[in-house]
Design an enzyme around this catalytic site. Structure first.
Site, PDB file in Angstrom:
ATOM      1  CG  ASP A 455      -6.893   6.672   3.396  1.00 48.01           C
ATOM      2  OD1 ASP A 455      -6.393   6.606   4.520  1.00 48.01           O
ATOM      3  OD2 ASP A 455      -7.346   5.693   2.781  1.00 48.01           O
ATOM      4  CG  ASP A 841      -9.333   3.609  -0.428  1.00 45.76           C
ATOM      5  OD1 ASP A 841      -9.075   2.437  -0.701  1.00 45.76           O
ATOM      6  OD2 ASP A 841      -9.006   4.131   0.655  1.00 45.76           O
TER       7      ASP A 841
END
Length: 1101
Positions: A455, A841
């Site tokens: 990400d 996350d």
């Protein structure tokens, strides 16, 4: 009249009841119109007179067509009857895997699915047949029972913990509003303002209950917000468990209910709520709130006639709803439950992750099948050589059982214990503090990663924003010239406040609008800073210690509001209807908020309509991404170029614009907008069309802001190291192409001077094919692709697209939805059959993490959701190097060595058994029985063999300095058919050598052949372990010495196998020495030659 009403109600109710398509139920209610009438009319419960039947008829006619088509949508009246409530799922949380009945069957299935365990089960069961019995039954059953017992214990404990968590969640008490037991008779009763409440556990809550929530309480089910303790009718919720975002979100109560004087008036409302069928999307909700008759005032509990002839309908959207599992951040609130249990958004968005099995485990399982074939072949050969005499099929079985040690049950035990050791080493590594291993079965996978999907926000970047640049076409302010902005602003607000207001008021005239271009610099700055200070969703929250923090759903907005504060324009107060600013000179500026259009990923912009409290002037302010704003603002020649420049610097850009609106135009817009907002079909499209028609055209472009997102520590060096280790890195982000591209450059995801190929807005299959052909010819470039083009590629040319992109060194996919991220991970796994690691996350990365072979979660600003769902949880992206290059590499190498050694240990004793049987007339008689067999796999060899999990070929610094060492592991050569057959040959040679030599040096009694060959076997195994070790560890030395000591001592206690007189004689000693030399010396020589001719890569460093 009544009959028509009843018929209409019957029709409607039938639709309501038809939710689950239960035909019988539908018929039952159709037969009993009285019963149906109580569903919506419920005359006696509501305490209303018959005159209201007309309202009911209108209300019923309104929506049957939606209900019949949309299966699970619902109309819920206030105080619904029990029958209606019982139709919806119970509000229980259940995360357990098993119950009392399914536990054993499921656990056994999961265990015996592995070929290994099934084989041992069959061998152990065969020992109950007298004809097949060989030695102690215990030797066959104990190891299997131990493995199963450990596994079942672990599963049962995990499930018990889940059950405790479920029970705690289900038994949490909530207050629901209940009607008073007796109607108010005296005026004194009316004084008692408090509503009557009853505490019920969360599992007993039902659709239609009114729940009273206090601050910091978790919302138990999806509910419409009816009232809040804040007079403005708003409240804040925390949604970190739902979408991974840590900021507070604003929610709005239904205005009609917020206006009621007392909370208990909600109980006497004649109203109903329509809610669409439950769906996954937490950002959309379609519903309406219908008031069938005006609220009863305390003075006249039963009105004679309905005051309003037509029901009033108010639209409900996602901002009127509190989803379950969110937390009320401030104040108290009353909610009306619309979805419970499995229909809540939180439950619909949790996917049950499948159990991950490491590649090494699968490879070992495959080898076990080969070994089984070897066992069967060996048994058949021995029986065939004997000419299939007598009961040959029983002999085949006895041989199979004799050779069962070829497939060592201890292999599973050893590997599982090894995994525990690796997990312990990872969690206790001081250089990667707070790393948690959540799935202990996967440490070896870390050594074979070939694709890393990451990400961007919060993983590669810190998610800490800072406003760096303001560009206004003719002038630009960098980070170092912000004090100049503050000075100009002070001039604009301070020096000419009077003049400013008069000009503001009169600006409606066209003549002054024309002079806009020639206005002085300070007032232009004032316009843009004022607009930035007003156009946002930020709320100042005062903490207990008096400091103020800003809460908003986007860190970019907070960064901009902090910046306006730093240049002198401070946000002092904000609620749903008003914003107050403090100017540099200290005066308060007050604005009424008339309308807010929140930012969504589709619209990519956020707008607000405000009215200056002092002048009454209405302004529409809008800020958003350059792609959408370029079409909305007036023509200009600088916007595109400047956004490009800022994006190249790695800044996130937002365009600020405004439009002044006359009061007449605004009221016209408002009426149209309301009409669109209560439609049930195509509501969002209709509302958007009104907004763009009235407001979003010809906006005046004020300026462009650039906000910087700081990189995580050591991201550049980490990515470079991983690239050198042969890992292909993909960045999957929800951000826009420009930002993703500049982060890719600044993080060194793209090598210097590497060509970046952008693919965006593809519409046709021809375009896709052209792009793929270009990429095929240029495989050394970095691909940047947007979400819609990616989807198109996957829909049209899935295999070709994956084939080509998996060869590229780096791929950046932008504007990806969470499901797209997971799809990409699954696709790469399926197509390449290589190991894929995903790291993220936020809550939006959970599905990707669960879809990967190895999921790594970062404990980030966006909450802990990703870290909890992952297999490994780290606190920083840079810890990945140590995790993969060191721990992953070691775990894989050690487990591979351990697995092959344990197989060798079983094979060698089976070869000896085969040679023994072949010489003694092919009799299926055990060579070693009872305690010797028990001791062989446990006390005599266990510790030295297991100490191989501490072996390492290079030290830590070298492993991190030369990531190329990692590259050769990914080919899977540490455990392959080649190495397996090498070990097979070694076992055959050594087993045959030991057995034949023992027979050649065989004394007269049979007893001596057992003692000679067994001692030679044990010493041979200890020497083999020593030959396998690359770097000695203190435990290895201890285990070798202690094991030998144990063996020598145990000889004295086993007189039935060892003749003590013979064992202490010199004849015994030299015979054993000769046998061991013949079995082990050739291997030592081969190892020496190989280290000279073809040394391992690690030994060259």
């Amino acid at each position: 009249m009544r009959s028509t009403v009843k018929a209409a109600i019957a029709a409607s109710t039938r639709n309501v009841r038809g939710v689950n398509g239960k035909g019988k139920q539908r018929e039952r209610y159709a037969d009993d119109p009285e019963e149906e009438a109580t569903l919506l009319g419920n005359v006696d419960r509501n305490g209303h007179s018959e005159d209201e039947d007309e309202d009911i008829e209108i209300k019923v006619r309104k929506r049957p067509e939606t209900l019949s088509r949309n299966d699970k949508s619902r109309i819920i009246p206030f105080r619904p009857p029990d029958k209606l409530q019982s139709r919806f799922p119970p509000n229980t949380v259940r995360n357990q895997k098993y119950n009392a009945f399914t536990f054993l069957p499921i656990v056994f299935y999961e265990q015996f699915k592995f070929f290994f365990n099934l084989y041992f089960l069959l061998v152990a069961l065969s020992q109950f047949v007298p004809a097949l019995k060989i030695g102690f039954i215990l030797t066959y059953i104990a190891p299997l029972a131990f493995v199963l017992f450990v596994t079942m214990g672990k599963e049962a404990y995990d499930d018990y913990k889940r059950n405790l968590r479920d029970r705690e969640a289900n038994s949490q008490k909530y207050l629901i509003l209940v009607p008073p037991d007796h109607p108010p008779t005296s005026p004194l009763d009316m004084v008692d303002h408090g509503p009557h409440t009853r505490a019920v556990p969360s599992s007993s809550l039902q659709v239609g209950d009114l729940v009273l929530l206090e601050k910091n309480q978790r919302v138990p089910a999806d509910m419409v917000l009816l009232r809040t303790s804040d007079h403005s009718g708003t409240c804040f919720i925390r949604t970190d468990q739902l979408d991974g975002e840590t900021d507070w979100k604003l929610r709005v109560a239904v205005p009609a209910c917020q206006k009621l004087p007392l909370e208990r008036d909600l109980l006497t409302l004649d109203a109903e709520i329509y809610a669409d069928a439950p769906i996954k999307d937490i950002h959309t909700f379609i519903g309406t709130f219908t008031m069938n008759s005006p609220p009863l005032s305390a003075a006249s509990p039963i009105p004679d006639t309905p005051v309003v002839p037509v029901p009033t309908v108010e639209p409900l959207t996602a901002e009127n709803v509190l989803w379950s599992n969110t937390v009320l951040a401030a104040g108290s609130a009353v909610g009306f439950i619309i979805y419970t249990g499995s229909e809540t958004r939180a439950v619909m968005n949790t996917s049950h992750p499948e159990t991950k099995v490491g590649l090494l485990d699968l490879e070992v399982n495959r080898l076990a099948k080969i070994l089984c074939a070897v066992t069967f072949a060996l048994s058949l050969i021995l029986v065939a050589l004997n000419g299939f005499r007598g009961l040959w099929y029983i002999y085949v079985f006895r041989f199979l059982i004799l050779f069962s040690s070829i497939i060592p049950i201890s292999l599973r035990v050893n590997l599982d214990m090894g995994k525990t050791v690796y997990a312990h080493q990872i969690m206790n590594d001081n250089e990667i503090p707070n790393t948690i291993v959540r799935t202990s079965t996967l440490p070896e996978e870390l050594g074979r990663i070939e694709y890393l999907l990451s990400d961007k926000t919060g993983t590669l970047t810190q998610n800490e924003m800072e406003m760096k640049k303001l560009h206004m076409g003719t002038m630009s302010y960098g980070f170092d010239s912000m004090d100049e902005v503050a000075h100009q602003l002070a001039v604009a607000f301070g020096g000419n406040t009077e003049h400013g207001h008069t000009r503001h008021g009169s600006l409606a005239t066209g003549a002054q609008l024309a002079t806009r271009g020639r206005r002085d610099m300070s007032s232009r700055l004032r316009d843009v800073v004022l607009s930035l200070a007003l156009c946002h969703n930020v709320t100042p929250v005062t903490n207990d210690d008096g400091t103020i923090t800003y809460q908003a759903s986007s860190p970019d907005e907070v960064a901009i509001v902090k910046w306006t504060e730093s240049v002198g324009l401070t946000l002092v107060f904000r609620d749903r209807s008003r914003i107050e600013l403090q100017s540099p000179s200290g005066t308060k500026l007050s604005y009424d908020v008339l309308d807010i259009f929140p930012f969504t990923s589709e619209s990519k912009r956020m707008g607000i309509v405000v009215r200056d409290a002092s002048t009454g002037e209405i302004t529409f302010l809008q800020k958003g991404a350059d792609v959408v704003m370029a079409k909305i603002v007036q023509r200009n020649d600088w916007l595109e170029e400047e956004t490009g420049n800022m994006a190249r610097e790695g800044l996130r850009t937002l365009v600020m614009a405004r439009k002044r609106i006359s009061a007449q135009l605004y009221s016209e817009y408002k009426q149209q907008h309301h009409e669109a907002s209560i439609q049930l079909e195509g509501r969002n499209e209709a509302m958007a069309a009104i907004v763009s028609g009235y407001l979003e055209r010809d906006l005046e472009l004020l300026g462009l802001t650039g906000v910087e997102d700081k990189l995580q520590d050591d991201v550049k060096s980490t990515l470079e190291l991983l690239r050198n280790a042969g890992i292909k890195i993909w960045m999957l982000t929800g951000d826009k192409i420009e930002t993703a591209r500049c982060i890719a450059i600044s993080t060194k995801l793209v090598a210097r001077n590497q060509y970046i190929h952008e693919v965006a807005k593809l519409k046709t299959s021809d375009q896709v094919r052209d792009e793929l052909e270009f990429l095929q010819s240029k495989l050394d470039c970095c691909l940047v692709i947007d979400g819609e083009s990616l989807q198109l590629c996957l829909n049209l040319y899935k295999n070709e697209f994956v084939e080509i992109t998996t060869k590229l060194s780096a791929v950046v996919a932008c504007r990806c939805s969470p499901t797209q991220k997971a799809d990409v991970a699954r696709l790469i796994r399926k197509h390449t059959r290589k190991r894929v690691c995903c790291i993220g996350d936020g809550g939006n990365d959970v599905s990707m993490i669960q879809a990967a072979d190895v999921g790594v979660g970062i404990v980030g600003k966006e909450g802990k959701q990703a870290s909890l769902a992952a297999d490994f949880s780290v606190t920083q992206f840079s810890f990945l190097t140590k995790l993969l290059m060191w721990h992953g590499r070691n775990s894989y190498r050690r487990s591979a060595k351990l697995a092959q050694f344990v197989i060798h240990r079983g094979l060698i004793i089976s070869v000896m058994q085969a040679v023994f049987s072949a010489i003694f007339y092919f009799a299926p008689i055990a060579l070693y029985q009872g305690w010797l067999m028990m001791g062989y796999a446990t006390i005599y060899t266990m510790a030295p063999v297991f100490s191989l999990v501490l072996d390492r070929d290079v030290n830590e610094d070298l492993a991190l300095l030369y990531p190329e060492l990692y590259k050769e592991l990914t080919k899977g050569r540490a455990l392959s058919y080649k190495t397996f057959f090498q070990w097979l040959m070694i076992s055959v040679y050594q087993g045959a050598a030991i057995m034949l030599m023992s027979l050649v040096l065989f004394e007269t009694e049979f007893l001596n052949i057992v003692s000679i060959s067994f001692t030679a076997l044990i010493i041979n195994e200890l020497i083999m372990v020593a030959l396998e070790i690359t770097t000695w560890h203190i435990y290895m030395v201890i285990s070798e010495v202690v094991t030998l000591f144990f063996y020598v001592i145990s000889i004295a206690f086993l007189p039935e196998y060892f003749d003590l007189e013979f064992v202490v004689s010199t004849r015994f000693t030299w015979k054993v020495a000769v046998i061991v030399a013949i079995s082990a010396l050739p291997l030592y020589i081969i190892k020496l030659i190989r280290s000279r001719v073809a040394p391992a890569a690690s030994s060259k460093l």
